[in-house]
Every structure is written in C-alpha cells, then in structure tokens.
Design a protein around this motif. Sequence first.
Motif, PDB file in Angstrom:
ATOM      1  N   ALA A  18      13.335  -0.715  -6.028  1.00  0.00           N
ATOM      2  CA  ALA A  18      12.143  -0.132  -5.416  1.00  0.00           C
ATOM      3  C   ALA A  18      11.021  -0.065  -6.445  1.00  0.00           C
ATOM      4  O   ALA A  18      11.128   0.657  -7.444  1.00  0.00           O
ATOM      5  CB  ALA A  18      12.442   1.259  -4.869  1.00  0.00           C
ATOM      6  N   VAL A  20       7.510   1.233  -7.184  1.00  0.00           N
ATOM      7  CA  VAL A  20       6.556   2.237  -6.722  1.00  0.00           C
ATOM      8  C   VAL A  20       5.244   1.968  -7.446  1.00  0.00           C
ATOM      9  O   VAL A  20       5.163   2.103  -8.671  1.00  0.00           O
ATOM     10  CB  VAL A  20       7.057   3.659  -6.988  1.00  0.00           C
ATOM     11  N   ILE A  46      11.909  -3.947  -2.738  1.00  0.00           N
ATOM     12  CA  ILE A  46      10.965  -3.326  -1.825  1.00  0.00           C
ATOM     13  C   ILE A  46       9.812  -2.784  -2.657  1.00  0.00           C
ATOM     14  O   ILE A  46      10.024  -2.171  -3.710  1.00  0.00           O
ATOM     15  CB  ILE A  46      11.629  -2.198  -0.991  1.00  0.00           C
ATOM     16  N   ARG A  47       8.589  -3.061  -2.221  1.00  0.00           N
ATOM     17  CA  ARG A  47       7.411  -2.565  -2.931  1.00  0.00           C
ATOM     18  C   ARG A  47       6.754  -1.500  -2.073  1.00  0.00           C
ATOM     19  O   ARG A  47       6.418  -1.739  -0.912  1.00  0.00           O
ATOM     20  CB  ARG A  47       6.419  -3.701  -3.205  1.00  0.00           C
ATOM     21  N   LEU A  48       6.576  -0.320  -2.656  1.00  0.00           N
ATOM     22  CA  LEU A  48       5.990   0.801  -1.937  1.00  0.00           C
ATOM     23  C   LEU A  48       4.655   1.135  -2.584  1.00  0.00           C
ATOM     24  O   LEU A  48       4.587   1.455  -3.776  1.00  0.00           O
ATOM     25  CB  LEU A  48       6.932   2.010  -1.975  1.00  0.00           C
ATOM     26  N   THR A  49       3.598   1.036  -1.803  1.00  0.00           N
ATOM     27  CA  THR A  49       2.263   1.254  -2.344  1.00  0.00           C
ATOM     28  C   THR A  49       1.400   1.979  -1.330  1.00  0.00           C
ATOM     29  O   THR A  49       1.625   1.889  -0.117  1.00  0.00           O
ATOM     30  CB  THR A  49       1.620  -0.094  -2.726  1.00  0.00           C
ATOM     31  N   LEU A  51       1.268   5.127  -0.779  1.00  0.00           N
ATOM     32  CA  LEU A  51       1.922   6.313  -0.230  1.00  0.00           C
ATOM     33  C   LEU A  51       2.002   7.390  -1.299  1.00  0.00           C
ATOM     34  O   LEU A  51       2.052   7.088  -2.496  1.00  0.00           O
ATOM     35  CB  LEU A  51       3.344   5.983   0.247  1.00  0.00           C
ATOM     36  N   ALA A  56       7.040   7.752  -0.840  1.00  0.00           N
ATOM     37  CA  ALA A  56       7.466   6.410  -1.232  1.00  0.00           C
ATOM     38  C   ALA A  56       8.921   6.412  -1.693  1.00  0.00           C
ATOM     39  O   ALA A  56       9.729   5.562  -1.268  1.00  0.00           O
ATOM     40  CB  ALA A  56       6.562   5.878  -2.336  1.00  0.00           C
ATOM     41  N   ARG A  57       9.282   7.354  -2.530  1.00  0.00           N
ATOM     42  CA  ARG A  57      10.655   7.376  -3.057  1.00  0.00           C
ATOM     43  C   ARG A  57      11.664   7.730  -1.956  1.00  0.00           C
ATOM     44  O   ARG A  57      12.765   7.164  -1.911  1.00  0.00           O
ATOM     45  CB  ARG A  57      10.755   8.356  -4.217  1.00  0.00           C
ATOM     46  N   GLN A  59      11.304   7.055   1.234  1.00  0.00           N
ATOM     47  CA  GLN A  59      11.405   5.852   2.056  1.00  0.00           C
ATOM     48  C   GLN A  59      12.362   4.844   1.429  1.00  0.00           C
ATOM     49  O   GLN A  59      13.168   4.216   2.123  1.00  0.00           O
ATOM     50  CB  GLN A  59      10.027   5.219   2.232  1.00  0.00           C
ATOM     51  N   ALA A  60      12.286   4.681   0.119  1.00  0.00           N
ATOM     52  CA  ALA A  60      13.181   3.752  -0.574  1.00  0.00           C
ATOM     53  C   ALA A  60      14.634   4.194  -0.432  1.00  0.00           C
ATOM     54  O   ALA A  60      15.537   3.363  -0.217  1.00  0.00           O
ATOM     55  CB  ALA A  60      12.794   3.654  -2.046  1.00  0.00           C
ATOM     56  N   GLN A  63      15.876   3.348   2.995  1.00  0.00           N
ATOM     57  CA  GLN A  63      16.135   1.915   3.089  1.00  0.00           C
ATOM     58  C   GLN A  63      17.430   1.539   2.376  1.00  0.00           C
ATOM     59  O   GLN A  63      18.166   0.658   2.815  1.00  0.00           O
ATOM     60  CB  GLN A  63      14.964   1.125   2.493  1.00  0.00           C
TER      61      GLN A  63
END
Length: 230
Positions: A18, A20, A46-49, A51, A56-57, A59-60, A63
């Motif tokens: 992940a 972030v 997975i790239r979380l941006t 958020l 974000a964490r 959500q990861a 997933q």
Amino acid sequence: MPHSWEIVQQQASSVLIAIVAPPVGVSVDWALSFSNMQKPPIFDIIRLTGLPWDVARTQAAVQCLNGGYQWLFFVDSDVLCPADTIPRLISHRLPIVSGLYHQRFPTWTGITGDYLPCMFNEAAEADGKLVKQAIADYKPGSMVEAAYVPGGCLLVHRTVFERMTQSGIKRFFEWTLQVDSEPPGAGRSEDFEFCFKARQLGFKCLVDTSIIATHETGAQVGAKGLLPKL
C-alpha cells in the motif's frame, strides 16, 4: 510449475503493498527506490491518494482482508526503503514489525535539534500525564519493542485486522490527535492509534533497526541527520 508445497509457501508470503501518497505524486528518488524493492512471488500494489491518512490506511487493510493477502506492507511516499525490506520484514513472521526511519523535522533541545528515531514509548511526567518519548538508546541492528511505531515502512499480518474486526473495531487506523484539545496535543496520529488498539488486544509492535530507511524532505533525513540531496 511449482509443487503444492511451494504454492503454500508463496501464499504464506503474499503481500499487498500500500503506497500512501498525496495527490502531488512522488519524487524521482522515491520512484527509483520503490522500483528496486524486492517483492515476493505473490503481491499486488494499491496506491491511496487524496484521502485522510487514517481513511487511506484503513482502506488498505480492508483490501488486504478482502483480497486474501497474508501481509499488508505500508510504504509512504516520503520514505525510501532498502531494496530487501519486504522479504526481511516477512522473515521475522511477526504480526507487527517496522523498519527504522527518523523524524522529518528536528526535536529541539536547547540550541540543538536532533532527528530522533520514529519509535516511541510512553512515560509519565510528574503530574501523571503520559508523554511519548523517542527510543534513542538502542543497540543498532537489534529488534526493539516499542509502544508506537510509524506507518511509513510497516508490515502487518492479516491476523491483526481479523482480531480487531472480531473485537468490534471497524476503523483500524483512526486520527484522534486534536490541536485544540485539553491537555494540548492529546490523542494519537492514525498509525499510533493503530498501535494502541493492537497492544490492547495483546499484540506487540517491533522495529527491526537493521532496516534503515530514509525519510525524505527537501533534503533527506537518515541515521546521520539531515543531508542534502545530491
């Protein structure tokens, strides 16, 4: 074609990586560092941006559970990790283990500022208030248990999230730090809140201090302090 036992071994090391990151993206140095990182046979990214960090964490983590991965590895967009970070962290087979990096900004003590390690314990002051203290006195290369470890180079096994879910915890990472709180600064950042919740359930948080990552700023912060980018 791998044999069945090889498949089992590969599945046991499956990892969701992940990233972030803020919407502005990452530096060239970070991109080169990440491209050189070793990945296990079974992995996804997975790239979380865009958020909040806690969303974000979390959500990861969701997933990771839904995708059937055994491990979740967080790498933040300002943390440059050694190439073998992921396999070395997985080899410990610990529920929560982090690599070591240092603060992006100095902690000032008098006229000097130190870039302290990002691993903390809690200590009580004279008035009973708990304060976070960086763990600066440790044997380099050792495994260090800490009350709080950061989320920027962090490996978590799925069993931690499963236990939290069973305990009724839905927000694995939650930002509780309040600027205008009483006492001032009460609460925790999302990664420290995760550590607090995990420790309440009996998990330990450890840091492998032989894995030294670089915390990126306009310059770079490493074990030797602030260094200019070349």
